[in-house]
Design an enzyme around this catalytic site. Structure first.
Site, PDB file in Angstrom:
ATOM      1  N   CYS A 102       0.820  -1.226   0.000  1.00 11.13           N
ATOM      2  CA  CYS A 102       0.000   0.000   0.000  1.00 11.13           C
ATOM      3  C   CYS A 102       0.846   1.265   0.000  1.00 11.13           C
ATOM      4  O   CYS A 102       0.305   2.365  -0.144  1.00 11.13           O
ATOM      5  CB  CYS A 102      -0.965  -0.016   1.180  1.00 11.13           C
ATOM      6  SG  CYS A 102      -2.060  -1.422   1.084  1.00 11.13           S
ATOM      7  N   HIS A 396      -9.810   2.616  -1.040  1.00  9.65           N
ATOM      8  CA  HIS A 396      -8.387   2.302  -0.957  1.00  9.65           C
ATOM      9  C   HIS A 396      -7.925   1.452  -2.143  1.00  9.65           C
ATOM     10  O   HIS A 396      -7.830   0.233  -2.042  1.00  9.65           O
ATOM     11  CB  HIS A 396      -8.126   1.589   0.381  1.00  9.65           C
ATOM     12  CG  HIS A 396      -6.731   1.092   0.550  1.00  9.65           C
ATOM     13  ND1 HIS A 396      -5.621   1.745   0.041  1.00  9.65           N
ATOM     14  CD2 HIS A 396      -6.243  -0.015   1.191  1.00  9.65           C
ATOM     15  CE1 HIS A 396      -4.537   1.064   0.349  1.00  9.65           C
ATOM     16  NE2 HIS A 396      -4.884  -0.005   1.032  1.00  9.65           N
ATOM     17  N   CYS A 426       0.751   2.765   6.354  1.00  9.91           N
ATOM     18  CA  CYS A 426       1.250   1.428   6.668  1.00  9.91           C
ATOM     19  C   CYS A 426       1.097   0.580   5.405  1.00  9.91           C
ATOM     20  O   CYS A 426       0.345   0.947   4.508  1.00  9.91           O
ATOM     21  CB  CYS A 426       0.431   0.808   7.794  1.00  9.91           C
ATOM     22  SG  CYS A 426      -1.315   0.636   7.353  1.00  9.91           S
TER      23      CYS A 426
END
Ligand SMILES: CC(C)(COP(=O)(O)OP(=O)(O)OC[C@H]1O[C@@H](n2cnc3c(N)ncnc32)[C@H](O)[C@@H]1OP(=O)(O)O)[C@@H](O)C(=O)NCCC(=O)NCCS
Length: 440
Positions: A102, A396, A426
């Site tokens: 990510c 996301h 994160c």
């Protein structure tokens, strides 16, 4: 001791500054819905073409193109190169693709920064893309072996022979798992583990999810995201453009969230689809330049990179604690403290992950045990955090979110006439990244 030393990457200590001249993103769209027939390449091209259009940058000035993505695109492994060519950047401009879960767009961003700081380039297009709707599906390994053996056959019998013993299990699709290779835990199970170990209650998680949707829907209503967004027309009809993120729930209430069943630990769990970020499709692109070049070309940059840092923890520990490790280093490098940050954009993969990190920021014990520091980073003022909501509501798209955090932060700093801001994320693998941005 389960502390894994920081992976200290590059330090932005030189006087030269990198400017973020402009940035854009597509709407973030729940996977399997409006963008389901678009690929990562399509989304990346749409955002990049619009950025070139709006900034009126002569593509000849671009020295490099870097994009991040997570799910591999089998037919376009160097996605950045295809986006670059597809958006009309000259064929002579190098392009490469990075992946860091990510934090992939964060990695493309800082790779662009490094390239400018090292005088390799002056103008770099960076970004991130994800189409989870277009996830790659493989055949099983046994079936791929048969295909390989068959391809070596020189006549029809030899080509058919490897398939004679084919069974049902051979043709079962092999789909990518959103799971940690080294622990076997899915991302959601890792979020459950963090909730348990850090005593984050279901109520805390649902309250935080409600906050995210509330702030995001307020921002959507006030058309705050319009500036950072490209209207996306969907081929082949190109009818109505998509102009809004479609995971934001404007009428969400706590009862609806409380009634959702846990998804990853159905018996005792607290992580639900409401307090997890939804799977999404989208792209983000940013135009970076040396400050000198930006000014020479007459641009008024959105902001500048002050510092950044990466961290890595053992995935067997708490998977999503990256921001708690990378932020102190980025702040030290910036010569600033948490208090100096007027706005903070922190990625919301799961409510339990954000709350765990914010608690670690404030914890002296965490500072002593994990960071070997005498003082906690500090208590975060929630009025500064994700002021227009976060990934829980906005969505996301894995490879793009790191870019959106930077973009959203820059526009929020501009609206508040603020100087310093922190973007932190994160990522799977136990990774973390923090970037300190500043305005003129
Ligand atoms: C959590 C997750 C499994 C949910 O997937 P899903 O079941 O396909 O999600 P859906 O959107 O279909 O939602 C399931 C239900 O919850 C409801 N729901 C989802 N989000 C909600 C929200 N914010 N508020 C209220 N209800 C919500 C949906 O309406 C749906 O209800 P229905 O069954 O009555 O229609 C998926 O989003 C996920 O895997 N997220 C985590 C992604 C991840 O791992 N990220 C990595 C981070 S590093």
């Amino acid at each position: 001791m389960n502390f894994v030393p920081m992976e200290i990457m590059n330090q932005t200590t030189s006087k030269k500054r990198v400017a973020i001249v402009y940035g854009l993103r597509t709407p973030f769209i729940k996977s399997g819905t409006l963008f389901k027939n678009l690929t990562s390449l399509d989304l990346g091209k749409i955002a990049t073409l619009e950025l070139i259009n709006r900034t009126e940058i002569d593509p000849e000035y671009i020295n490099k193109v870097i994009f991040g993505t997570v799910l591999p695109s089998i037919k376009t492994s160097n996605l950045a190169r295809e986006i670059s060519l597809g958006a009309g950047v000259p064929a002579s401009v190098p392009a490469f693709t990075v992946t860091s879960a990510c934090a992939s767009a964060t990695q493309s961003f800082t790779s662009g920064v490094e390239s400018i700081l090292s005088d390799d380039t002056e103008v770099v297009l960076v970004g991130g893309v994800e189409s989870i709707s277009d996830f790659p599906v493989l055949f099983s390994k046994s079936f791929r072996n048969m295909l390989f053996d068959s391809s070596k056959g020189t006549n029809i019998l030899q080509k058919a022979k490897p398939f004679l013993k084919i069974g049902v299990s051979d043709i079962a699709p092999d789909v990518p798992a959103i799971a940690e290779r080294s622990t076997g835990l899915t991302m959601g199970e890792s979020a459950e583990k963090m909730a348990r170990q850090n005593h984050i209650t279901r109520k805390d998680q649902d309250d935080f999810a409600l906050r995210s949707h509330g702030l995001a829907s307020k921002a959507q209503k006030e058309e705050i995201f319009r500036r950072e967004m490209v209207k996306t027309f969907i081929p082949p009809e190109f009818n109505e453009p998509v102009i809004m993120d479609n995971s934001i729930r404007k009428d969400l209430d706590i009862v609806t969230l409380t009634n959702l069943k846990p998804v990853f630990d159905t018996e005792y769990g607290t992580v639900t689809s409401g307090n997890s970020a939804p799977l999404s499709d989208g792209a983000c692109v940013l135009l970076l330049m040396s400050e000198q070049r930006a000014k020479a070309l007459g641009y008024k940059p959105l902001g500048y990179v002050r510092s950044y840092a990466y961290s890595a923890v053992d995935p067997k520990d708490q998977l999503f604690m990256g921001p708690a490790y990378s932020t102190p280093i980025a702040l030290d490098r910036a010569g600033l403290t948490l208090k100096d940050m007027e706005l903070i954009e922190i990625h919301e993969a799961f409510s339990s992950q954000v709350l765990s990190n914010l608690r670690a920021f404030a914890s002296r014990k965490f500072a002593e045990d994990k960071l070997f520091r005498t003082k906690a980073l500090g208590e975060v003022d929630m009025d500064k955090v994700n002021v227009t909501g976060g990934s829980l509501a906005i969505g996301h798209p894995f490879g793009a979110t790191g870019g959106r955090l930077i973009l959203t932060l820059l526009y929020a700093l501009q609206r508040r006439q603020a100087k310093f801001g922190l973007a932190t994320i994160c990522a799977a693998g136990g990774l973390g990244a923090s970037i300190v941005l500043e305005r003129e």
